[in-house]
Design an enzyme around this catalytic site. Sequence first.
Site, PDB file in Angstrom:
ATOM      1  N   GLY A 135       0.659  -1.218  -0.065  1.00 19.33           N
ATOM      2  CA  GLY A 135      -0.012   0.035  -0.003  1.00 19.33           C
ATOM      3  C   GLY A 135       0.948   1.186   0.187  1.00 19.33           C
ATOM      4  O   GLY A 135       0.420   2.197  -0.589  1.00 19.33           O
ATOM      5  N   ASP A 136       2.028   1.102   0.784  1.00 13.94           N
ATOM      6  CA  ASP A 136       2.779   2.413   0.971  1.00 13.94           C
ATOM      7  C   ASP A 136       3.415   2.663  -0.495  1.00 13.94           C
ATOM      8  O   ASP A 136       3.603   3.674  -1.045  1.00 13.94           O
ATOM      9  CB  ASP A 136       3.907   2.263   1.845  1.00 13.94           C
ATOM     10  CG  ASP A 136       3.257   2.174   3.427  1.00 13.94           C
ATOM     11  OD1 ASP A 136       2.302   2.995   3.391  1.00 13.94           O
ATOM     12  OD2 ASP A 136       3.531   1.534   4.172  1.00 13.94           O
TER      13      ASP A 136
END
Length: 167
Positions: free
Chosen positions: A120-121
């Site tokens: 996600g990052d």
Amino acid sequence: ATHAHFAFFPKDCSSWARAVAGLRNRGVTTSWDFGWNENLLDDRGFPALLRALDILFINEQEARLYSGKRTLTTALNTWRRFDDLVVVKLGDKGSRCVSTTVDVAAPALRVKALDTTGAGDSFKGGFLAATLRAEPLAAALRLGNRMGALSTTKAGGLDGLPARHML
């Protein structure tokens, strides 16, 4: 800085809404990824903070939680009423960006995932890099999907990412 990204649970959303508005007044755009935090729904300032942001990053489950809807379809209808961008990370289903004027989707890059730590990052980094280079939203979603997918091909969140010159 031209953009500030936040990724934590704000304990006083009203104060943060004012801080984000102050950044916007100075020409700094903002984004936030709150993660899963049911307590945000109890903070009266949460709606104001959502409206103050330029970009909200959420995943499918958070899209439903923060909109109070049971399905992704009905949650997306809620997020389409926001003036600023709501970017929904959909994992192996890709990603979607919606607002009152935008509805763009991009498919996921197919890879053999080893470890989803940091996906996600990595997605957010790719999306923001493309957005800050003024690339079209579809291209930003594609780069975000690519970075998120590649990050899963090795253990840890970074080793699967390409060198900057390979972007």
